[in-house]
Design an enzyme around this catalytic site. Structure first.
Site, PDB file in Angstrom:
ATOM      1  N   ARG A 108       0.951  -1.080  -0.066  1.00 45.01           N
ATOM      2  CA  ARG A 108      -0.052   0.019   0.003  1.00 45.01           C
ATOM      3  C   ARG A 108       1.012   1.135  -0.022  1.00 45.01           C
ATOM      4  NH1 ARG A 108      -2.392   4.118  -0.705  1.00 45.01           N
ATOM      5  NH2 ARG A 108      -4.276   4.614   0.661  1.00 45.01           N
ATOM      6  N   HIS A 155       1.706   7.212   1.481  1.00 43.68           N
ATOM      7  CA  HIS A 155       0.808   8.186   1.421  1.00 43.68           C
ATOM      8  C   HIS A 155       0.218   8.832   2.801  1.00 43.68           C
ATOM      9  CE1 HIS A 155      -1.337   4.563   3.082  1.00 43.68           C
ATOM     10  NE2 HIS A 155      -2.445   5.355   3.561  1.00 43.68           N
ATOM     11  N   HIS A 204      -3.339  11.132   4.950  1.00 37.76           N
ATOM     12  CA  HIS A 204      -4.519  11.563   4.905  1.00 37.76           C
ATOM     13  C   HIS A 204      -4.922  12.433   6.237  1.00 37.76           C
ATOM     14  CE1 HIS A 204      -4.623   7.682   7.049  1.00 37.76           C
ATOM     15  NE2 HIS A 204      -4.139   7.115   6.150  1.00 37.76           N
ATOM     16  N   GLU A 224      -5.321   7.014  11.648  1.00 36.07           N
ATOM     17  CA  GLU A 224      -5.484   5.504  11.140  1.00 36.07           C
ATOM     18  C   GLU A 224      -5.069   4.704  12.214  1.00 36.07           C
ATOM     19  OE1 GLU A 224      -3.728   4.767   7.302  1.00 36.07           O
ATOM     20  OE2 GLU A 224      -3.040   2.818   8.255  1.00 36.07           O
ATOM     21  N   HIS A 247       2.965   7.303   5.772  1.00 37.48           N
ATOM     22  CA  HIS A 247       3.125   6.072   6.202  1.00 37.48           C
ATOM     23  C   HIS A 247       2.767   5.233   4.781  1.00 37.48           C
ATOM     24  CE1 HIS A 247      -1.097   6.956   6.896  1.00 37.48           C
ATOM     25  NE2 HIS A 247      -1.367   5.576   6.443  1.00 37.48           N
ATOM     26  N   GLU A 256     -10.828   5.294   1.534  1.00 34.76           N
ATOM     27  CA  GLU A 256      -9.413   4.848   1.374  1.00 34.76           C
ATOM     28  C   GLU A 256      -8.937   5.389  -0.147  1.00 34.76           C
ATOM     29  OE1 GLU A 256      -7.407   3.528   2.988  1.00 34.76           O
ATOM     30  OE2 GLU A 256      -5.851   2.605   1.765  1.00 34.76           O
ATOM     31  N   HIS A 289     -25.209  -2.525  28.648  1.00 29.51           N
ATOM     32  CA  HIS A 289     -24.486  -1.460  28.897  1.00 29.51           C
ATOM     33  C   HIS A 289     -24.464  -0.209  27.942  1.00 29.51           C
ATOM     34  CE1 HIS A 289     -22.094  -3.463  25.902  1.00 29.51           C
ATOM     35  NE2 HIS A 289     -21.698  -2.091  25.709  1.00 29.51           N
ATOM     36  N   HIS A 334     -22.292   3.582  26.433  1.00 31.99           N
ATOM     37  CA  HIS A 334     -20.994   4.253  26.670  1.00 31.99           C
ATOM     38  C   HIS A 334     -21.270   5.703  26.645  1.00 31.99           C
ATOM     39  CE1 HIS A 334     -19.138   0.448  25.140  1.00 31.99           C
ATOM     40  NE2 HIS A 334     -20.366   0.275  24.498  1.00 31.99           N
ATOM     41  N   GLU A 373     -20.266   3.623  19.064  1.00 34.99           N
ATOM     42  CA  GLU A 373     -19.536   2.249  19.017  1.00 34.99           C
ATOM     43  C   GLU A 373     -19.345   1.862  17.638  1.00 34.99           C
ATOM     44  OE1 GLU A 373     -20.469  -0.519  21.872  1.00 34.99           O
ATOM     45  OE2 GLU A 373     -19.670  -1.956  20.538  1.00 34.99           O
ATOM     46  N   HIS A 375     -27.148  -1.291  24.918  1.00 36.74           N
ATOM     47  CA  HIS A 375     -27.254  -2.612  24.158  1.00 36.74           C
ATOM     48  C   HIS A 375     -26.369  -3.612  24.784  1.00 36.74           C
ATOM     49  CE1 HIS A 375     -23.692  -0.252  23.488  1.00 36.74           C
ATOM     50  NE2 HIS A 375     -22.813  -1.203  23.215  1.00 36.74           N
TER      51      HIS A 375
HETATM   52 MN    MN Z   1      -3.381   5.195   5.596  1.00 34.19          MN
HETATM   53 MN    MN Z   2     -20.832  -1.285  23.699  1.00 30.20          MN
END
Ligand code: MN
Ligand code: MN
Length: 392
Positions: free
Chosen positions: A100, A103, A105, A109, A148, A170, A281, A283, A288, A327
Site C-alpha cells: 500500500r 501516502h 490523509h 488511522e 506512512h 480509502e 451497557h 457508552h 461504537e 445494548h
Molecule cells: Mn493510511
Molecule cells: Mn458497547
C-alpha cells in the site's frame, strides 16, 4: 400465466416471518432464503422491538472490492452505513511483498492485524521515523497527516483499518505517486535539485497498491534519522496484553492510557464464548463501531422513547451503536464470538446497567421496576469485566 421460476418455490425448512403468537404470514417470495437465515431477528423481530431505528449493520461482503496487483481493499463508510458518522473502516489484503503505497490523509488511522504479517513505516513532522513488523493481534496508529506505508511480508496479510471520520474513503488519500504525477517536471527538478530526466519514468497516475518483492530483514531497511525515532510508538501488541477474563470470555481494552499515541481512537477486543454475552451497557462518550472477527451474535439497540431494534451479526460484518444507546451482545452460535468495538475517543468507557442498579438506593430501583429480592440480591457492585456468562 406461467408459474414464476425458482423464487416461488418454497424451500424446505426455510424460516418464515411468523411469530410464535401467530403474527405475520409466510413469505412466498421473491426472497433470499440464505440471507433470511442469517438474519433471524430481522425476519422475526423479538416482540420487544418497536419503532423506527436506523440500520446498524453493513457487511463487507456487500461492498465494492478494489482489486489491485498486490492485494485488495474494501470499505464501510458513511456512504454504506449512513448512521456511522464518527468512524469508517477499511478491510485490506496485501500479498507477500504487496505494498500500500506511501501516502497520508487527514484522518487518524488505527489498525488491527487479522492475518499474516506486514512491515509498516512512517515519518513524523519532526523528522523522527518509525519502522516495525506487525503480526496477528498487533495494532498500529498513525496520527492525522503523518505519511506512512504498509507492505505484506512472507505470508502476506489481512487487516482492518479504522479512521476517525465516517466520511473517510480509502480511495481519497494523498499518495506520493499521485502528487508526482500532478507536478510539473521542472518543479520536481527544482525541488530536488536534479535534472528533469530523473523523472522520465515516474508513474503517470496514482499507483495506490503494487506488487513488489518481499523486503529483507528489518535491519537491512532501517534508516537512521538524525532526529531519532518517534517518541510514542505507533505500534501496540494487543494480544500480548493480559486480558480481563470471566467464565463467559475475555476483553482487552486499548486506548491512550496504554497506547499513548492513540488519542483519537479507543477500542476493545472482546471474546464471548458460546452461551455468553456482553452485558447490557452503554457508552457515555461516543458512538461504537464494531467489526466481527469470528462467530455470530445478536444485539438489540435500545434507542429511547419506546424504540428498539435487534440485529444479527457474523464474521465480516460491521455493527454500529449510536452514542448512549443501550445494548448487549449475545453469542448465538456454537463458536466463540470475537469482535472489536472502536470509539472516536481517547479513552474507553462504558456504563454497566447492573452496576448502576447495584449502586443506587434499592427503593428507587424496586419501585420503578416493580422487582423483588431475587433481582436485587443478584446485582453486582463490581462491574463484570465486560463479558458475563449466562447459561441458556
Ligand atoms: Mn493510511
Ligand atoms: Mn458497547
Amino acid at each position: 400465466m406461467r408459474k414464476l421460476p425458482q423464487d416461488r418455490q418454497e424451500f424446505v425448512g426455510a424460516p418464515q416471518p411468523i411469530r410464535e403468537d401467530g403474527a405475520g404470514a409466510t413469505d412466498p417470495g421473491p426472497r433470499d432464503v440464505l440471507r433470511d437465515m442469517q438474519n433471524p431477528d430481522l425476519l422475526v423481530p423479538p416482540p420487544t422491538d418497536a419503532g423506527t431505528v436506523p440500520n446498524l449493520k453493513f457487511s463487507f461482503s456487500d461492498t465494492h472490492m478494489r482489486l489491485e496487483h498486490g492485494g485488495w481493499s474494501r470499505e464501510v463508510t458513511e456512504r454504506e452505513l449512513p448512521i456511522a458518522t464518527t468512524l469508517s473502516g477499511v478491510n485490506m489484503r496485501l500479498t507477500p511483498g504487496g505494498v500500500r503505497e506511501l501516502h497520508w490523509h487527514k484522518q487518524a488511522e488505527w489498525s488491527f492485524m487479522i492475518y499474516g504479517r506486514a512491515r509498516i513505516t512512517a515519518v513524523d513532522q519532526d523528522g523522527r521515523n518509525f519502522i516495525a513488523d506487525v503480526g496477528v493481534g498487533d495494532l498500529w496508529y498513525f496520527p492525522p497527516g503523518v505519511p506512512h506505508s504498509i507492505q505484506g511480508l512472507e505470508e502476506g496479510c489481512e487487516f482492518l483499518l479504522v479512521f476517525d471520520d465516517g466520511k473517510f474513503s480509502e480511495n481519497d488519500t494523498f499518495t506520493i505517486s499521485d502528487w508526482f504525477a500532478h507536478t510539473p517536471k521542472d518543479v520536481l527538478a527544482a525541488n530536488f535539485g536534479v535534472r528533469e530526466s530523473a523523472f522520465a519514468h515516474i508513474p503517470s497516475k496514482q499507483v495506490y497498491m503494487y506488487q513488489a518483492k518481499v523486503p529483507g530483514a528489518i535491519a537491512t531497511q532501517q534508516i537512521m534519522s538524525p532526529y531519532g525515532t518517534v517518541p510514542k510508538s505507533f505500534m501496540h501488541r494487543l494480544l500480548a496484553q493480559q486480558p480481563s477474563r470471566t467464565p463467559g470470555g475475555s476483553v482487552r481494552i486499548v486506548d491512550s492510557s496504554n497506547f499513548p499515541i492513540s488519542t483519537a481512537i479507543a477500542a476493545a477486543l472482546v471474546e464471548i464464548k458460546p452461551g455468553g454475552m456482553r452485558e447490557m451497557h452503554w457508552h457515555p462518550n461516543n458512538d461504537e463501531w464494531q467489526y466481527y472477527l469470528s462467530g455470530q451474535g445478536r444485539m438489540t439497540a435500545f434507542a429511547a422513547d419506546g424504540t428498539a431494534r435487534t440485529f444479527d451479526y457474523r464474521a465480516g460484518d460491521v455493527g454500529y451503536v449510536p452514542f448512549a444507546f443501550g445494548h448487549y451482545i449475545q453469542n448465538t452460535g456454537e463458536q466463540t464470538l470475537w469482535f472489536l468495538e472502536m470509539f472516536k475517543s481517547d479513552r474507553f468507557a462504558d456504563i454497566s446497567l447492573n452496576q448502576w442498579m447495584a449502586l443506587t438506593p434499592r427503593e428507587l430501583v424496586q419501585d420503578t421496576l416493580r422487582v423483588g429480592p431475587e433481582l436485587m440480591n443478584a446485582l453486582r457492585k463490581e462491574k463484570w469485566p465486560v463479558v458475563k456468562y449466562s447459561s441458556q
